[in-house]
Design a protein around this motif. Structure first.
Motif, mmCIF file in Angstrom:
data_model
loop_
_atom_site.group_PDB
_atom_site.id
_atom_site.type_symbol
_atom_site.label_atom_id
_atom_site.label_comp_id
_atom_site.label_asym_id
_atom_site.label_seq_id
_atom_site.Cartn_x
_atom_site.Cartn_y
_atom_site.Cartn_z
ATOM 1 N N PHE A 123 0.854 -1.291 0.187
ATOM 2 C CA PHE A 123 -0.026 -0.085 0.053
ATOM 3 C C PHE A 123 0.874 1.238 -0.184
ATOM 4 N N LEU A 124 1.914 1.228 0.886
ATOM 5 C CA LEU A 124 2.835 2.382 0.880
ATOM 6 C C LEU A 124 3.860 2.761 -0.332
ATOM 7 N N SER A 125 3.842 1.290 -0.952
ATOM 8 C CA SER A 125 5.055 1.689 -1.837
ATOM 9 C C SER A 125 4.384 2.484 -3.081
ATOM 10 N N LYS A 126 3.123 2.685 -3.095
ATOM 11 C CA LYS A 126 2.321 3.530 -4.123
ATOM 12 C C LYS A 126 2.751 4.839 -4.017
ATOM 13 N N PHE A 127 3.091 5.486 -2.728
ATOM 14 C CA PHE A 127 3.402 6.730 -2.888
ATOM 15 C C PHE A 127 4.930 6.957 -2.746
ATOM 16 N N SER A 128 5.634 6.016 -2.877
ATOM 17 C CA SER A 128 7.054 6.401 -2.996
ATOM 18 C C SER A 128 7.735 7.301 -4.000
ATOM 19 N N GLU A 129 6.977 7.096 -5.136
ATOM 20 C CA GLU A 129 7.078 7.956 -6.241
ATOM 21 C C GLU A 129 6.744 9.602 -5.900
ATOM 22 N N ILE A 130 5.558 9.633 -5.305
ATOM 23 C CA ILE A 130 5.045 11.159 -5.053
ATOM 24 C C ILE A 130 5.895 11.803 -4.161
ATOM 25 N N LEU A 131 6.294 11.064 -3.210
ATOM 26 C CA LEU A 131 6.946 11.818 -1.941
ATOM 27 C C LEU A 131 8.494 11.969 -2.136
ATOM 28 N N GLU A 132 8.965 13.136 -1.691
ATOM 29 C CA GLU A 132 10.211 13.536 -2.045
ATOM 30 C C GLU A 132 11.232 12.683 -1.342
ATOM 31 N N ASN A 133 10.974 12.411 0.119
ATOM 32 C CA ASN A 133 11.881 11.691 0.888
ATOM 33 C C ASN A 133 11.540 10.288 0.738
ATOM 34 N N PRO A 134 12.729 9.503 1.015
ATOM 35 C CA PRO A 134 12.189 8.381 0.853
ATOM 36 C C PRO A 134 11.646 7.686 2.226
ATOM 37 N N LEU A 135 10.412 6.763 2.093
ATOM 38 C CA LEU A 135 9.673 6.343 3.302
ATOM 39 C C LEU A 135 10.688 5.285 4.191
ATOM 40 N N LYS A 136 10.634 5.716 5.488
ATOM 41 C CA LYS A 136 11.312 4.678 6.480
ATOM 42 C C LYS A 136 10.283 3.970 7.092
ATOM 43 N N VAL A 137 9.765 2.888 6.694
ATOM 44 C CA VAL A 137 8.749 2.089 7.545
ATOM 45 C C VAL A 137 9.430 0.887 8.102
ATOM 46 N N THR A 138 9.051 0.389 9.000
ATOM 47 C CA THR A 138 9.132 -1.024 9.713
ATOM 48 C C THR A 138 8.041 -1.382 10.458
ATOM 49 N N CYS A 139 7.899 -2.822 10.258
ATOM 50 C CA CYS A 139 6.707 -3.313 10.726
ATOM 51 C C CYS A 139 7.063 -4.459 11.839
ATOM 52 N N PHE A 140 6.181 -4.738 13.047
ATOM 53 C CA PHE A 140 6.480 -5.610 14.007
ATOM 54 C C PHE A 140 5.229 -6.049 14.305
ATOM 55 N N GLY A 141 5.231 -7.487 14.481
ATOM 56 C CA GLY A 141 4.054 -8.214 15.327
ATOM 57 C C GLY A 141 4.237 -7.903 16.685
ATOM 58 N N THR A 142 3.249 -7.362 17.455
ATOM 59 C CA THR A 142 3.242 -7.510 18.911
ATOM 60 C C THR A 142 2.068 -7.700 19.620
ATOM 61 N N SER A 143 2.442 -7.982 21.160
ATOM 62 C CA SER A 143 1.202 -8.460 21.857
ATOM 63 C C SER A 143 1.687 -7.790 23.433
ATOM 64 N N ILE A 144 0.745 -7.464 24.178
ATOM 65 C CA ILE A 144 1.380 -6.763 25.425
ATOM 66 C C ILE A 144 1.642 -8.099 26.271
ATOM 67 N N TRP A 145 1.346 -9.258 25.765
ATOM 68 C CA TRP A 145 1.508 -10.519 26.601
ATOM 69 C C TRP A 145 2.706 -11.276 26.460
ATOM 70 N N ASN A 146 3.456 -10.688 25.210
ATOM 71 C CA ASN A 146 4.686 -11.572 25.387
ATOM 72 C C ASN A 146 5.743 -10.373 25.279
ATOM 73 N N GLU A 147 7.058 -11.054 24.938
ATOM 74 C CA GLU A 147 8.330 -10.054 24.814
ATOM 75 C C GLU A 147 8.331 -9.222 23.656
ATOM 76 N N THR A 148 7.254 -9.554 22.497
ATOM 77 C CA THR A 148 7.418 -8.974 21.281
ATOM 78 C C THR A 148 7.370 -7.385 21.380
ATOM 79 N N LEU A 149 6.454 -7.060 22.167
ATOM 80 C CA LEU A 149 6.261 -5.458 22.345
ATOM 81 C C LEU A 149 7.834 -5.118 22.824
#
Ligand SMILES: Nc1nc2c(ncn2[C@@H]2O[C@H](COP(=O)(O)OP(=O)(O)OP(=O)(O)O)[C@@H](O)[C@H]2O)c(=O)[nH]1
Ligand SMILES: Nc1nc2c(ncn2[C@@H]2O[C@H](COP(=O)(O)OP(=O)(O)O)[C@@H](O)[C@H]2O)c(=O)[nH]1
Ligand SMILES: [Mg+2]
Lengths: 294, 424
Positions: A123-149
């Motif tokens: 979804f975000l890659s669609k905008f990379s051409e329109i935007l001036e600066n490169p997007l810096k995006v990172t994704c994480f799977g998280t939960s408050i119930w384990n160490e992921t958060l």
């Protein structure tokens, strides 16, 4: 250093878990905006208050509720955020937390997170051409119930520190000079791990999270007894541990397993390293005013 | 989820389903003292036992079921002090005449009567008075050899429980009301001067339950006066503000110096121990030698009194040499160096606080540790403090001569402390 310059935005729809995440994710010592999640409220952020909200943002954290199937709306909000950021805070970084992963059966979890990630990135890659600066995006799977958060937040803090590689190199040589088994830097107020260097491999990969939790809990007890924590030393037949405040915004943990090494020598080493790192930080502070300064 | 069966297996709890009032012979032989928990049903007896001795998180107690029969628990695996706790089921009517209560009170040194402050207080209080009357009538409160008249009196402890939502004033008022009412009821049988009953306001949701249990246990230790005296000397010589001798597994304090206990300080010392143990476990993983006995949660502590007794360590350590050895790690093999070697092996921990105070933890043996609060300026001479603590440790190992406190043993000891004035 201008305190108004550092800001973390935490955005997500109502019920996505922002508030519970914050109470677990430790108070940040810089400005932390928890944007209300109700739709009407969110509309406001992208409307009249847009520039106030998105100016001087260091990091934006968008919280997706992994159990919600209607991601369309979330992606729209994310899109608005991306454009607002490119206008008002072009240097900022974006983190997407795919939250409540504990609700996905363990065998499917990896796949679900992966496909969620793909959807966001595509979804975000669609905008990379329109935007001036490169997007810096990172994704994480998280939960408050384990160490992921904890891991996700540690990575976020890590990304905020300028010249982190340089810092790590120095930490590594410090670890060697002291003959330490392990040296860990913690952010002062959140006690999240900034960086670590070890001379052996540990079985327990979640040890930072545990140590962080134990010390944070103990620090709270100290505050409750009106005697704030300053430093600590634990000695037993397996190791000697030192926890001491380090630079203005960090604590250091040094683990020594050689019983021949004197406490005084380690304290001295920490003292010397403290000055050294303080200088290092001063230098980097000059040209990177916006960053989280350890 | 807390698996209660696992708890039971781990700590050797014996449930008696057939005849709840039959004495277990294994307990009888050992004559370990007994604490009887009584009180109406749902007053919190089982919860107290599990929170204090089995580390159950307080909010997990909601899942506990009512106790149908007499339950005996042997606490010696989770505490330094050897004793049994018998929970008398609140469901049972103990005044029912068909019911054989002989044996229950045998060897029972302490009765803890739990009153739920939120529920049926008048019923609970009158049941307490009835219980005391019953005990008096049958002379159960005289324990020991009745022929020789060498008896000791049973301790009566009342826990006014579940008070976490009351203010200090509210607790005070409630306690006064209850004390008053109990006296009135006892005086109906002219018993008002027969018993010295102690009252404690408690809750499992804060440290009050640990404090109350600490005091209950302290009354069971015949050597308590000596322990307190030793700790007072330690305080004086090492300029300590407050010191506790902790039972590290239960976080009960077995003894403290005679200055008053501040809740904050006790709590902080207790949290300190918790943190040390949690922390140590993380960095001891994979380093534990398998030939050593390992206790599930506290594997990092290794030294026991047994070592000392076998080795006959000389208590008269030459101070000057000893302190020197502490600072330089030289490898001579003369006697005083052997002693300082022991000192260096003891587990210890120091926390500096921004209030210019220091928390100091010093391991005594597998079960006991000293934790104290010292002004930072008086801690700078750590060698002296270590020396005094080590002497204290050896003195109490002489007192108890066992790895568990035997509540019936007498003792003699010698104890030598130095302070700065003597050093000069
Ligand atoms: N608010 C509050 N609740 C408590 C406290 N201690 C125990 N409880 C609750 O009281 C209820 C009854 O506790 P139990 O320990 O089962 O009571 P009991 O005295 O063993 O009851 P019987 O076995 O039936 O005699 C549980 O739901 C506990 O969670 C406390 O300090 N405060
Ligand atoms: N299962 C699960 N529930 C969560 C998690 N994080 C938050 N929640 C629950 O989600 C609900 C909404 O959380 P809240 O923090 O109020 O959301 P906010 O509106 O974004 O602040 C609460 O009932 C939380 O307990 C998680 O990681 N896993
Ligand atoms: Mg019960």
């Amino acid at each position: 250093m201008n305190p108004t310059k550092r800001k973390i935005l935490l955005i997500g729809r109502s019920g996505s878990g922002k508030t519970s995440m914050r109470s677990i994710s430790w108070e940040f010592n810089f400005k932390f905006m928890d944007c209300g999640g109700q739709d009407s409220y969110l509309e406001n952020f992208f409307g009249s208050q847009r520039d106030r909200v998105f100016r001087n943002v260091e990091v934006l954290i968008y919280v997706f509720d992994v159990t919600r199937k209607d991601t369309e709306k979330d992606l729209n909000y994310l899109e608005s955020s991306v454009f607002a950021l490119s206008e008002f805070s072009p240097e900022s970084k974006i983190f997407c937390l795919i939250h409540k992963v504990d609700l996905i059966p363990e065998e499917e979890r990896e796949n679900v997170i992966e496909s969620y990630k793909e959807e966001i990135m595509k979804f975000l890659s669609k905008f990379s051409e329109i935007l001036e600066n490169p997007l810096k995006v990172t994704c994480f799977g998280t939960s408050i119930w384990n160490e992921t958060l904890f891991l996700a937040w540690s990575k976020i803090v890590y990304s905020l520190i300028p010249k982190i590689q340089l810092l790590e190199e120095h930490l590594h040589s410090f670890c060697q000079i002291c003959d330490a088994e392990e040296v860990v830097l913690f952010e002062r107020s959140t006690f999240l791990v900034i960086s670590a260097s070890s001379s052996k491999t540990y079985q327990d990969i979640h040890r930072f999270e545990k140590i962080s939790k134990f010390i944070k809990h103990f620090k709270l007890s100290c505050n409750k007894a009106h005697s704030p924590f300053q430093s600590m030393e634990i000695r037993n037949r397996f190791f000697t541990a030192f926890v001491d405040s380090f630079t203005a915004n960090s604590y250091i943990l040094v683990i020594i397993s050689d019983p021949q090494i004197e406490n005084a020598a380690i304290s001295l080493n920490i003292q010397v390293a403290r000055n050294h790192f303080e200088n290092l930080v001063q230098k980097t502070r000059g040209n990177d005013d916006n960053a989280l300064v350890i | 989820m807390v698996d209660l069966d696992a708890f039971d297996n781990l700590y050797g709890e014996t449930k008696q389903s057939e005849n709840p009032f039959r004495q277990q012979s294994e307990f009888e032989e050992e004559k370990t003292p007994k604490i009887l928990l009584m009180g109406l049903k749902k007053s919190g007896k089982t919860s107290i036992k599990h929170v204090v001795f089995y580390k159950m998180p307080p909010n997990k107690t909601i899942e506990l079921e009512s106790t149908p029969t007499l339950v005996q628990s042997d606490i010696s695996n989770s505490s330094f002090i050897k004793f049994q706790i018998w929970e008398f089921p609140g469901q049972l009517d103990f005044f029912d005449s068909t019911f054989d209560s002989i044996g229950i009170f045998d060897n029972c040194q302490t009765i803890i009567y739990v009153i739920d402050s939120q529920e049926e207080v008048p019923e609970s209080v009158s049941n307490l008075a009835k219980t005391i009357h019953h005990i008096h009538k049958n002379n159960y409160h005289k324990i020991g050899n009745k022929q020789d008249e060498k008896t000791i009196e049973m301790n009566f402890e009342v826990f006014i429980h579940k008070v976490e939502r009351l203010t200090d004033e509210g607790k005070n008022d409630l306690q006064n009301d209850i004390e008053q009412r109990v006296l009135e009821l006892l005086s109906e049988n002219n018993l008002e001067n027969e018993f010295e009953i102690r009252y404690y306001c408690t809750s499992i949701y804060d440290y009050s339950i640990f404090q109350a249990f600490s005091k209950v246990i302290q009354r069971l230790i015949p050597q308590y006066a000596t322990l307190e005296n030793l700790l007072d000397q330690l305080v004086k010589n090492s300029k300590i503000e407050k010191v506790f001798l902790f039972d590290v597994l239960s976080r009960i304090y077995v003894a403290t110096d005679s200055s008053p206990v501040e809740d904050d300080v006790y709590e902080l010392c207790s949290e300190f121990i918790t943190m040390i143990f949690d922390f140590s476990n993380v960095y001891s993983v994979g380093k534990i030698q398998t030939n050593k006995p390992i206790k599930s949660q506290d594997s990092w502590i290794s030294n026991t009194f047994d070592n000392d007794i076998n080795n006959e360590i000389d208590l008269e350590i030459d101070l000057d040499q000893n302190i020197q050895k502490n600072q330089s790690n030289s490898n001579n093999t003369n006697k005083s160096n052997k002693s300082s070697q022991v000192i260096n092996e003891r587990n210890s921990a120091v926390v500096k606080l921004q209030t210019k105070n220091v928390l100091y933890f010093y391991e005594v043996n597998d079960y006991l540790s000293l934790v104290c609060l010292i002004p930072e300026k008086d801690f700078d001479f750590q060698g002296l403090i270590v020396y005094n603590f080590e002497n204290f440790r050896q003195a109490i190992s002489q007192i108890f001569k066992l790895d568990h406190i035997n509540l019936f043993k007498r003792f003699g000891s010698k104890f030598d402390l130095v302070n700065r004035e003597k050093l000069k």
